[in-house]
Motif scaffolding. Structure first.
Motif, mmCIF file in Angstrom:
data_model
loop_
_atom_site.group_PDB
_atom_site.id
_atom_site.type_symbol
_atom_site.label_atom_id
_atom_site.label_comp_id
_atom_site.label_asym_id
_atom_site.label_seq_id
_atom_site.Cartn_x
_atom_site.Cartn_y
_atom_site.Cartn_z
ATOM 1 N N LYS A 25 -1.851 -37.239 18.767
ATOM 2 C CA LYS A 25 -2.708 -38.115 18.147
ATOM 3 C C LYS A 25 -4.101 -37.607 18.267
ATOM 4 O O LYS A 25 -4.845 -37.930 17.213
ATOM 5 N N LEU A 29 -6.488 -37.082 14.945
ATOM 6 C CA LEU A 29 -7.552 -37.936 14.618
ATOM 7 C C LEU A 29 -8.595 -36.704 14.360
ATOM 8 O O LEU A 29 -9.462 -37.172 13.343
ATOM 9 N N ARG A 30 -8.565 -35.613 14.846
ATOM 10 C CA ARG A 30 -9.647 -34.713 14.492
ATOM 11 C C ARG A 30 -9.446 -34.049 13.182
ATOM 12 O O ARG A 30 -10.291 -33.931 12.491
ATOM 13 N N LEU A 32 -8.235 -35.739 10.672
ATOM 14 C CA LEU A 32 -8.558 -36.770 9.695
ATOM 15 C C LEU A 32 -10.274 -36.773 9.749
ATOM 16 O O LEU A 32 -10.721 -37.228 8.543
ATOM 17 N N GLU A 33 -10.709 -36.769 11.045
ATOM 18 C CA GLU A 33 -12.210 -36.653 10.847
ATOM 19 C C GLU A 33 -12.913 -35.577 10.036
ATOM 20 O O GLU A 33 -13.812 -35.674 9.149
ATOM 21 N N TYR A 37 -12.709 -38.933 7.059
ATOM 22 C CA TYR A 37 -12.622 -40.125 7.676
ATOM 23 C C TYR A 37 -13.403 -40.754 8.953
ATOM 24 O O TYR A 37 -13.913 -39.735 9.716
ATOM 25 N N TYR A 38 -14.025 -41.915 8.827
ATOM 26 C CA TYR A 38 -14.629 -42.068 9.927
ATOM 27 C C TYR A 38 -13.368 -42.728 10.993
ATOM 28 O O TYR A 38 -12.819 -43.525 10.568
ATOM 29 N N CYS A 39 -13.544 -42.103 12.242
ATOM 30 C CA CYS A 39 -12.473 -42.273 13.127
ATOM 31 C C CYS A 39 -12.920 -43.483 14.368
ATOM 32 O O CYS A 39 -13.939 -43.039 15.108
ATOM 33 N N ASP A 41 -11.037 -44.565 18.178
ATOM 34 C CA ASP A 41 -9.932 -44.259 19.071
ATOM 35 C C ASP A 41 -9.534 -45.492 19.659
ATOM 36 O O ASP A 41 -10.636 -45.990 20.222
ATOM 37 N N ALA A 64 -10.303 -44.056 9.763
ATOM 38 C CA ALA A 64 -8.773 -43.995 10.692
ATOM 39 C C ALA A 64 -8.940 -44.578 11.916
ATOM 40 O O ALA A 64 -9.876 -44.253 12.483
#
Length: 291
Positions: A25, A29-30, A32-33, A37-39, A41, A64
């Motif tokens: 994950k 997530l990285r 998507l960043e 995307y504003y992520c 967690d 995200a």
């Protein structure tokens, strides 16, 4: 690979990322960043709607959010929250990452980190079993990717493909694999091509793949290959409409051979060629570097 098109500013897109601890994950997530995307967690599920609304007001059209077993006591409300966002007209896509138990145990051993559910009394394997059960309903909401044996670069590529497709259409995914590396956990259908003649035993074809014309020519000459492909096509043509009526967003069809290099790759390519005329299709070759 599909061209990535981001939604216009007035149409917010939300990627909900979940999955097993150790399944990748953080890498997703990285990725998507990096794609703009504003992520966020480890967001508690009850705050999902408020967080999305706040980010929309603040001008973030692509968001995200990772929700997983670290927020265990809140997970039961997640399906309801996702349905509320979709009912509000948002483009919500759920992505679930998983891997085999052996893979996750090895990753934790190599990283020397403890599992988030570990209380000092449970083994990593016991934590994984508990987490699978906790996330079962979340998994049902999502498109699943099995990251067992997958490089970070390939996972980033598959995440890019995931966000590139039109979420309003059913996406048909063809994935070739090798049985000696295990059956993909994310498959809805699995077809076994090991009954077909194997190009591996021809020294000239051994270093090639099912994407190479000499391998394709060899397989097309075999009397059993055409009927096998025809039967798969007929099965999918018959049953895909049922999945579409069930409002499934993704259907993954895995085709395996011994090593995932020749027969399964060729069949996946042919299936993609056929169905891309009428449907939205993604093609993945699990054992091939860069695909």
């Amino acid at each position: 690979m599909p061209t990535i098109t981001h939604p216009p500013l007035h149409h917010q897109q939300v990627i909900l990322l979940s999955g097993l601890s150790g399944a990748g994950k953080s890498v997703a997530l990285r990725a998507l960043e990096d794609l703009g995307y504003y992520c966020m967690d480890n967001l508690p599920a009850p705050l999902l709607g408020d967080a999305v609304s706040m980010l929309d007001r603040d001008g973030y059209p692509r968001v995200a959010i990772a929700v997983d077993a670290r927020s265990a006591h809140n997970l039961l409300s997640l399906p309801e929250k996702v349905l509320e966002l979709k009912a509000a007209g948002l483009d919500v896509r759920c992505l679930f990452l998983e891997a085999t138990d052996d893979t996750i145990v090895r990753r934790y051993s190599e990283s020397r980190r403890s599992h988030p559910l570990s209380n000092g009394a449970l083994t990593v394997a016991e934590c994984i079993a508990m987490e699978r059960e906790m996330l079962a309903e979340v998994r049902e909401l999502a498109h699943c990717i099995d990251t067992s044996g997958m490089s970070a670069a390939k996972l980033r590529l598959w995440v890019r493909e995931f966000i590139a497709v039109d979420a309003a259409k059913v996406t048909l995914i063809f994935e070739s694999f090798g049985f000696k590396h295990g059956i993909p956990l994310d498959a809805d259908f699995v077809f076994d091509a090991r009954c077909l003649p194997n190009p591996y035993y021809d020294p000239a074809l051994r270093p090639l793949t099912g994407m190479d014309q000499p391998v394709a020519d060899f397989l097309m000459r075999q009397p059993s290959v055409g009927p096998y492909l025809t039967h798969i096509l007929g099965f999918l043509e018959r049953w895909l409409p049922e999945f579409e009526r069930d409002q499934r967003s993704y259907v993954t069809v895995a085709i395996g051979c011994t090593g995932g290099q020749h027969r399964s790759v060729y069949l996946a390519e042919e299936l993609r060629r056929h169905f891309s005329r009428s449907r939205q299709v993604l093609l993945r070759h699990r054992e091939q570097h860069g695909h």
